[in-house]
Scaffold this active site. Sequence first.
Site, PDB file in Angstrom:
ATOM      1  N   ASP A 141      -1.740 -23.699  66.896  1.00 36.96           N
ATOM      2  CA  ASP A 141      -3.049 -23.004  66.568  1.00 36.96           C
ATOM      3  C   ASP A 141      -3.999 -23.955  66.594  1.00 36.96           C
ATOM      4  O   ASP A 141      -4.338 -24.556  66.883  1.00 36.96           O
ATOM      5  CB  ASP A 141      -3.074 -23.028  64.804  1.00 36.96           C
ATOM      6  CG  ASP A 141      -1.816 -22.546  63.611  1.00 36.96           C
ATOM      7  OD1 ASP A 141      -1.473 -21.265  64.762  1.00 36.96           O
ATOM      8  OD2 ASP A 141      -1.852 -22.571  63.029  1.00 36.96           O
ATOM      9  N   ARG A 142      -5.347 -22.537  66.859  1.00 34.57           N
ATOM     10  CA  ARG A 142      -6.578 -23.727  67.376  1.00 34.57           C
ATOM     11  C   ARG A 142      -7.005 -24.921  66.771  1.00 34.57           C
ATOM     12  O   ARG A 142      -7.390 -26.020  67.466  1.00 34.57           O
ATOM     13  CB  ARG A 142      -7.452 -22.345  66.722  1.00 34.57           C
ATOM     14  CG  ARG A 142      -8.860 -23.159  67.323  1.00 34.57           C
ATOM     15  CD  ARG A 142     -10.091 -21.862  66.886  1.00 34.57           C
ATOM     16  NE  ARG A 142     -11.012 -21.907  68.273  1.00 34.57           N
ATOM     17  CZ  ARG A 142     -12.355 -21.463  67.680  1.00 34.57           C
ATOM     18  NH1 ARG A 142     -11.865 -19.996  67.584  1.00 34.57           N
ATOM     19  NH2 ARG A 142     -13.814 -21.427  68.482  1.00 34.57           N
TER      20      ARG A 142
END
Length: 323
Positions: A141-142
């Site tokens: 995930d970012r």
Amino acid sequence: MSVVMMSVSEDEAEIRLDRWFRRHFPHLTQGALQKLCRTGQVRVDGKRAETATRLMPGQSVRVPPIPQAARPAPIVVAVNENDRRELERMVVYRDEQVIVLNKPAGLPVQGGPGISRHVDGMLDALRGELEHRPRLVHRLDRDTSGLLLLARTPGVAGKLAASFRTREVRKIYWAVVVGKPTPAEGVIDLPLAKLGIGPGSLTIAAGRDEEDAANARTEYMVRDAAARKLSWLELSPLTGRMHQLRVHCEALGTPILGDPKYGGPGAHLDGFDDRLHLHARQLELPHPAGGWLSVAAGLPPHMRETFKSLGFEAGALPAVRRS
């Protein structure tokens, strides 16, 4: 172009014949290749072959004349020097087959709406003298920091992707969560279902028979706790669903500190950095060249500060092990 005999490389072990042709002759269509195979113009070790034939290193592929006009012009990518320096700082391990990065929180792995700068778009900076740019074989995930595995060739990417599919890769994450789960260790076995599209669309499924519910299992263990206010969890996903760890922690009643999507108001505490406290700490995987590789990544600055304030002792960073 005349008939040529090409040898299958070690890097191309078990690749399908049609994928081998796409790699070497990207302008050749699947239909044209099927016709060449059907008429016997393409042969492997002198024998007729189908497009689904699996190739082995050292085999000889007969390549008939293929028109050159359709070949695409080579793509020349200008490498940003700032990207090169940033990526080099992220590298925690590199050899002839793989590169392992310690991705900072906040840097997306791939592009999307409104995202112009991401790891995938920077990978030519790590290409060096190799024919192929490094390839992503999994995602983070970012907002998640930590280990990101890259393959240096397409063949290696295929081997690593297979290891992820068969669950041979062990992934260990560290998280700081709000509260303390009971019991202190166990397996979260709760399916996930997707509601809508876009970020934050996953939720715990209402039941295992719910349409589109996907099996999801996570091992967890409390490594330390500050009273019952905050806990340090070690998490090992046994399946690979999007946002699985974040949703499972929320389902335990202990959302990850700073989680903007699944944590709710209770995940944001005064006095602590309001960023996601989730870190891909360690990878253990079968190395494409044989043996095993184990790599660990140090905590990002915001998690180091939280550990310090809570008295959590991360200890020395384990050395890279190749066996």
